[in-house]
Scaffold this motif. Structure first.
Motif, PDB file in Angstrom:
ATOM      1  N   LEU A  36       2.364   6.686  -3.053  1.00  0.00           N
ATOM      2  CA  LEU A  36       2.711   8.096  -3.057  1.00  0.00           C
ATOM      3  C   LEU A  36       4.024   8.239  -3.798  1.00  0.00           C
ATOM      4  O   LEU A  36       4.989   7.521  -3.520  1.00  0.00           O
ATOM      5  N   LEU A  37       4.059   9.170  -4.736  1.00  0.00           N
ATOM      6  CA  LEU A  37       5.218   9.338  -5.603  1.00  0.00           C
ATOM      7  C   LEU A  37       5.752  10.751  -5.474  1.00  0.00           C
ATOM      8  O   LEU A  37       5.000  11.698  -5.231  1.00  0.00           O
ATOM      9  N   SER A  38       7.059  10.860  -5.640  1.00  0.00           N
ATOM     10  CA  SER A  38       7.716  12.162  -5.668  1.00  0.00           C
ATOM     11  C   SER A  38       8.460  12.270  -6.990  1.00  0.00           C
ATOM     12  O   SER A  38       9.266  11.406  -7.329  1.00  0.00           O
ATOM     13  N   VAL A  39       8.173  13.314  -7.741  1.00  0.00           N
ATOM     14  CA  VAL A  39       8.763  13.518  -9.063  1.00  0.00           C
ATOM     15  C   VAL A  39       9.537  14.832  -9.030  1.00  0.00           C
ATOM     16  O   VAL A  39       9.008  15.861  -8.601  1.00  0.00           O
ATOM     17  N   SER A  40      10.777  14.777  -9.447  1.00  0.00           N
ATOM     18  CA  SER A  40      11.618  15.973  -9.433  1.00  0.00           C
ATOM     19  C   SER A  40      12.546  15.959 -10.639  1.00  0.00           C
ATOM     20  O   SER A  40      12.782  14.915 -11.243  1.00  0.00           O
ATOM     21  N   ASP A  41      13.029  17.155 -10.969  1.00  0.00           N
ATOM     22  CA  ASP A  41      14.003  17.320 -12.041  1.00  0.00           C
ATOM     23  C   ASP A  41      15.018  18.336 -11.555  1.00  0.00           C
ATOM     24  O   ASP A  41      14.656  19.453 -11.157  1.00  0.00           O
ATOM     25  N   ARG A  42      16.281  17.965 -11.553  1.00  0.00           N
ATOM     26  CA  ARG A  42      17.321  18.835 -11.007  1.00  0.00           C
ATOM     27  C   ARG A  42      17.556  20.065 -11.859  1.00  0.00           C
ATOM     28  O   ARG A  42      18.186  21.023 -11.407  1.00  0.00           O
TER      29      ARG A  42
ATOM     30  N   SER B  14       4.552  16.135  -5.999  1.00  0.00           N
ATOM     31  CA  SER B  14       4.039  14.971  -5.292  1.00  0.00           C
ATOM     32  C   SER B  14       2.748  14.509  -5.964  1.00  0.00           C
ATOM     33  O   SER B  14       1.890  15.323  -6.315  1.00  0.00           O
ATOM     34  N   TYR B  15       2.660  13.192  -6.128  1.00  0.00           N
ATOM     35  CA  TYR B  15       1.507  12.599  -6.793  1.00  0.00           C
ATOM     36  C   TYR B  15       1.027  11.388  -6.006  1.00  0.00           C
ATOM     37  O   TYR B  15       1.801  10.777  -5.262  1.00  0.00           O
ATOM     38  N   SER B  16      -0.235  11.082  -6.204  1.00  0.00           N
ATOM     39  CA  SER B  16      -0.829   9.886  -5.611  1.00  0.00           C
ATOM     40  C   SER B  16      -1.289   8.978  -6.737  1.00  0.00           C
ATOM     41  O   SER B  16      -1.951   9.429  -7.675  1.00  0.00           O
ATOM     42  N   LEU B  17      -0.897   7.711  -6.628  1.00  0.00           N
ATOM     43  CA  LEU B  17      -1.378   6.702  -7.559  1.00  0.00           C
ATOM     44  C   LEU B  17      -2.664   6.130  -6.980  1.00  0.00           C
ATOM     45  O   LEU B  17      -2.646   5.492  -5.926  1.00  0.00           O
ATOM     46  N   VAL B  18      -3.778   6.410  -7.641  1.00  0.00           N
ATOM     47  CA  VAL B  18      -5.085   6.043  -7.105  1.00  0.00           C
ATOM     48  C   VAL B  18      -5.767   5.066  -8.045  1.00  0.00           C
ATOM     49  O   VAL B  18      -5.433   4.952  -9.220  1.00  0.00           O
ATOM     50  N   LEU B  19      -6.723   4.364  -7.482  1.00  0.00           N
ATOM     51  CA  LEU B  19      -7.501   3.383  -8.230  1.00  0.00           C
ATOM     52  C   LEU B  19      -8.629   4.106  -8.957  1.00  0.00           C
ATOM     53  O   LEU B  19      -9.405   4.827  -8.349  1.00  0.00           O
ATOM     54  N   ARG B  20      -8.699   3.894 -10.277  1.00  0.00           N
ATOM     55  CA  ARG B  20      -9.731   4.541 -11.080  1.00  0.00           C
ATOM     56  C   ARG B  20     -10.851   3.591 -11.469  1.00  0.00           C
ATOM     57  O   ARG B  20     -11.944   4.036 -11.813  1.00  0.00           O
ATOM     58  N   GLU B  21     -10.589   2.277 -11.468  1.00  0.00           N
ATOM     59  CA  GLU B  21     -11.584   1.301 -11.864  1.00  0.00           C
ATOM     60  C   GLU B  21     -11.575   0.147 -10.875  1.00  0.00           C
ATOM     61  O   GLU B  21     -10.586  -0.071 -10.171  1.00  0.00           O
ATOM     62  N   ALA B  22     -12.677  -0.587 -10.849  1.00  0.00           N
ATOM     63  CA  ALA B  22     -12.770  -1.749  -9.964  1.00  0.00           C
ATOM     64  C   ALA B  22     -11.814  -2.837 -10.430  1.00  0.00           C
ATOM     65  O   ALA B  22     -11.555  -3.001 -11.629  1.00  0.00           O
ATOM     66  N   LEU B  23     -11.282  -3.593  -9.491  1.00  0.00           N
ATOM     67  CA  LEU B  23     -10.318  -4.650  -9.773  1.00  0.00           C
ATOM     68  C   LEU B  23     -10.998  -6.009  -9.753  1.00  0.00           C
ATOM     69  O   LEU B  23     -12.040  -6.205  -9.115  1.00  0.00           O
ATOM     70  N   ASP B  24     -10.401  -6.915 -10.467  1.00  0.00           N
ATOM     71  CA  ASP B  24     -10.855  -8.308 -10.463  1.00  0.00           C
ATOM     72  C   ASP B  24      -9.612  -9.180 -10.510  1.00  0.00           C
ATOM     73  O   ASP B  24      -8.953  -9.280 -11.541  1.00  0.00           O
ATOM     74  N   ARG B  25      -9.258  -9.766  -9.348  1.00  0.00           N
ATOM     75  CA  ARG B  25      -8.025 -10.539  -9.289  1.00  0.00           C
ATOM     76  C   ARG B  25      -8.068 -11.738 -10.219  1.00  0.00           C
ATOM     77  O   ARG B  25      -7.034 -12.167 -10.750  1.00  0.00           O
ATOM     78  N   GLU B  26      -9.260 -12.289 -10.431  1.00  0.00           N
ATOM     79  CA  GLU B  26      -9.352 -13.464 -11.288  1.00  0.00           C
ATOM     80  C   GLU B  26      -9.098 -13.106 -12.757  1.00  0.00           C
ATOM     81  O   GLU B  26      -8.687 -13.950 -13.541  1.00  0.00           O
TER      82      GLU B  26
END
Length: 859
Positions: A366-372, A399-411
């Protein structure tokens, strides 16, 4: 005008008559009479006849002051000769009489003439000054106050000098005349209304003086009344509220603005000093200052829109009067935003590591982005780099959410370096980024995989128990327990050996072995994958051992992978040649020879035949006639089983010779009686191994007559028939041996070529990154047979060649002498074996190493 002149003349005449009567002539003339005006008939009035005045020289006697009159010589009249100014001649004296003396000659006589100059209104009233300055204090001077004025004066006399005064209209002042004496009036200025300098700072009035002449003449004096200031007015700003705008990046010292205040008072009462007060917020004192003299507002500190966007303060203007009065105004300084703040990216929540089997859409952070900044400068655009496999989803403002868009492969990727980038809408745009490290946690989704599906392992026979044969390795790209691999021998085994030696042994009565599991021969280390030998290997017992090795990981559930191992046992020269019974003998004799060969192998020495072989030769037999054939076999393979025959005794030039590779004993020359009746030959049978092993055979050759030799041959033929041999078996065996020698030469050439190729490949394998040598498919290789027998190459299917690290050689020699003893009763007929019996085939995907001697055998 004529009327007046005539009246004046009558008066003059009357006066002249009176004067003559009194002895004195009196005349009256108005001032300012024109030159030439006749004042009187002086000659006539003096009693002179006409013309007498000129004759007697009637004239005026000069006196101290100019008379401005003269006597006409012709008429004797008294005339005005120049301007008569009563005020000049007599001033304010009244009457104004001029005493003249008239002289007449023949007789000389003096007459006294009195000339009165009468006044006319020829002078206007005159004030001492054209302007009179008065100073009257405002407010403090009460109405009714009097201010004496200096009156005017008139040079005339009488009624012409009677003055009256008037004052120009004013609501603040009036004129009052006071008599100083019976003749003079003194004007006084009376204040009728309180003065206000701020309303009318200076009053200008005109005081007019009028005389009593006809027409009346007037004179004026300007009254300048200055209202003296008192400090009754506070300073006043021209604006009650000043609004100023300034960008936040304005430099220190910048002129913000200027306030303007005025004080209606004057002098020290109007001198103003400025001061800034009542700052909201109080920090404004550090960034704003006011010049006390000019009212200029300067910037003394750094502005920051994000901290304070508006400064409110008051400016006081205070005069220097007693007591001092002050005025106030409000100043509103609005700070204008500039794009001086880059966006800020903050991580409010981070859920790592991310499982590689996480579903698409899983929230990673979860991200918070701001500009003064504000406005367009504060509008932020966000994105993720690289664009996959993660993305940003806006939840609500900032406020933003970093979400998974593709399947992961640790190898494939075990950890991602994700950069969240933000850019505002200012000009120029400012950017910011935040890096995130997202590790991927492992799940057991990969089974162990061997580098090769099939491993070919070469091992020399007679190895020590516990020797390392090869090292297998299976890769599991998972980590930790999911990637920890354990090895085990899964399945496989070997049957009893079926070489020519074992076939001959079974033919001679030896028992064959059964199927044995691979685990009785080899073992694999569970952790390292090292392949160990559990017992010494015997090529004569086991040529190929094929089994599977299983690699299992420690994941949940565990996954496994298999690899096939083909273990080829390489032959060593551990068997000495064994003599076979002569053709036509009983099978038991061959069994005895085999047992002798095994005993010699166990002892590590040569094998000597326990029985002497017998042969017969006819006297006179020509050179080259075959007398006998020595038959031997070697349980080894390849060069180790390639036999040669040498005549050891007698040495020198004897009547007999032995074929080097055929073992045929033939006459070296024609036999005669001188050769003696019996010859004992000691024949050594030697293989080509290193070191070479040998066996000896004793052949006793009896020289007999041709008839006896024929009888002996007939006896041998009948014995062969009872043993299932066809007639002519000896001759057939001889012909077969000759054909075998030809094939053996061809096989040697082929083996030598393959050996050179194997040496090159082995050298490359030794320098390869791993211990295993991988080879691809090769052409089919045929190994031909020699005169002494056929040599078949065992079929091998191999993809790689694994050699133990400690192995001195890596050659594979799999020759099997295909020379079984003829079955009982076989005819000694010269038969050519079929090529299929002499040649062995090699599969197209096989790799074979052959070992050849350093020096090819001669003969």
């Amino acid at each position: 005008m004529g009327e007046r002149c005539r009246a004046a003349l009558r008066v003059l005449v009357l006066q002249a008559a009176w004067a003559l009567a009194g002895g004195q002539v009196r005349y009256s003339v108005p001032e300012e009479a024109e030159a030439g005006t006749v004042v009187g008939r002086l000659a006539q009035d003096l009693g002179l006849e006409a013309g007498e005045a000129e004759a007697r020289r009637l004239r005026l006697v000069a006196q101290g002051r100019r008379a401005s009159v003269e006597v006409s010589g012709a008429s004797g009249a008294l005339l005005v000769s120049s301007r008569l100014d009563r005020e000049e001649l007599c001033g304010k004296s009244a009457p104004c009489a001029l005493r003249l003396e008239v002289l007449v000659e023949r007789p000389l006589r003096v007459f006294h003439v009195e000339l009165e100059v009468t006044d006319i209104n020829d002078n206007a009233p005159i004030f001492p000054a054209a302007r009179k300055n008065l100073s009257i204090a405002e407010l403090t001077t009460l109405p009714g106050s009097r201010f004496p004025l200096e009156g005017a004066s008139d040079a005339d006399i009488g009624s012409n000098a009677q003055l009256s005064y008037t004052l120009s209209p004013s609501e603040y002042f009036s004129l009052d005349l006071q008599k100083s004496n019976e003749r003079n009036l003194v004007p006084e200025l009376v204040l009728t209304k309180s003065l206000d300098r701020e309303t009318i700072p200076v009053h200008r009035l005109v005081l007019t003086a009028s005389d009593g002449g006809r027409p009346s003449l007037t004179g004026t004096m300007e009254l300048v009344i200055t209202v003296v200031d008192v400090n009754d007015n506070a300073p006043q700003f021209n604006q009650s509220v000043y609004k100023v705008q300034l960008p936040e990046n304005a430099a220190v010292g910048t002129l913000v603005g200027r306030v303007n205040a005025t004080d209606a008072d004057e002098g020290i009462n109007s001198e103003i000093t400025f001061a800034a007060t009542s700052f909201v917020p109080p920090s404004g004192r550090d960034v704003i200052s006011v010049n006390p003299e000019t009212g200029e507002i300067h910037l003394t500190g750094v502005l920051d829109f994000e901290e304070v966007s508006v400064f409110d303060f008051r400016i006081e203007a205070r005069d220097h009067g007693t007591p001092p009065l002050s005025g106030h105004c409000s100043v509103e300084l609005q700070v204008l935003d500039v794009n001086d703040n880059a966006p800020e990216v903050r991580v409010t929540s981070l859920s790592v590591p991310v499982s590689e089997d996480a579903a698409v859409g899983t929230v990673v952070a979860l991200l918070s982005v701001s500009d003064r900044d504000s406005g367009a400068n504060g509008r932020v655009r966000c994105w993720v780099w690289p664009a996959s496999p993660f993305g940003l989803e806006a939840t609500f403002a900032g406020s933003y959410s970093l979400v998974l868009r593709e399947a992961l492969d640790r190898e494939r990727v075990s950890e991602y370096e994700v950069e969240v980038r933000a850019e505002d809408g200012g000009a120029p745009a400012l950017r910011a980024s935040r890096g995130l490290r997202v590790p991927v946690s492992d799940v057991n989704d990969n089974a162990p995989a061997f580098a090769q599906a099939v491993y070919t392992v070469l091992a020399r026979e007679n190895n020590a128990a516990g020797a390392e044969l090869a090292r297998l390795w299976a890769r599991d790209p998972d980590e930790a327990g999911n990637g920890r691999v354990s090895y085990s021998v899964w399945e496989g085994g070997a049957a009893a050996a079926s070489s020519s030696w074992s076939s001959w042994s079974s033919w001679s009565g030896a028992a064959g072995g059964g199927w044995r599991p691979a685990s009785s021969y080899v073992s694999v280390d569970a952790e390292s994958g090292r392949l160990w030998a559990l017992q010494p290997l015997d090529y004569e017992e086991l040529q190929v051992l094929q089994f599977e090795v299983r690699a299992v990981d420690a994941g949940e559930p565990p996954l496994c992978g298999n690899a096939t191992v083909q273990l080829f046992v390489l032959d060593e020269n551990d068997n000495a040649p064994a003599l076979l019974p002569p053709a036509g003998s009983a099978p038991e004799a061959g069994g005895a020879a085999a047992e002798a060969a095994r005993a010699a192998q166990a002892a590590g020495g040569s094998v000597s035949a326990s029985d002497t072989l017998w042969a017969w030769a006819a006297w006179g037999a020509p050179a080259g006639q075959v007398v006998a054939k020595i038959r031997a076999v070697d349980a080894d393979s390849g060069y180790n089983a390639w036999l040669r025959y040498e005549l050891w005794e007698p040495r020198g030039k004897g009547p007999f010779r032995v074929g080097l590779y055929s073992g045929e004993v033939s006459t070296a020359r024609a036999l005669d009686e001188a050769d003696g009746p019996r010859h004992r030959l000691l024949i050594v049978v030697r293989d080509h191994g290193e070191p070479a092993r040998s066996a000896t055979a004793t052949l006793s050759v009896s020289l007999v007559e041709a008839a006896e030799a024929a009888l002996a041959a007939a006896a041998g033929s009948s014995s062969s028939s009872s043993s299932r041999a066809a007639p002519g078996a000896d001759a057939g065996a001889g012909a077969a041996g000759a054909a075998t020698n030809v094939w053996l030469v061809v096989a040697i050439c082929a083996v030598s070529s393959l050996f050179l190729l194997a040496v090159v490949l082995y050298g490359a394998s030794r320098w390869a990154p791993r211990a295993a040598v991988l080879s691809g498919p090769g052409p089919t290789t045929l190994v031909c047979a020699s005169e002494v027998g056929s040599w078949s190459y065992s079929q091998r299917h191999s993809r790689s060649l694994c050699v133990a690290d400690g192995a001195a050689k890596s050659d594979l020699m799999v020759f099997s002498p295909n020379f079984p003893p003829p079955p009982p009763g076989a005819a000694p007929k010269d038969t050519q074996p079929e090529p299929s019996a002499l040649l062995g085939t090699v599969s197209g995907a096989s790799l074979v190493h052959f070992s050849v001697p350093s020096h090819p055998p001669s003969g």
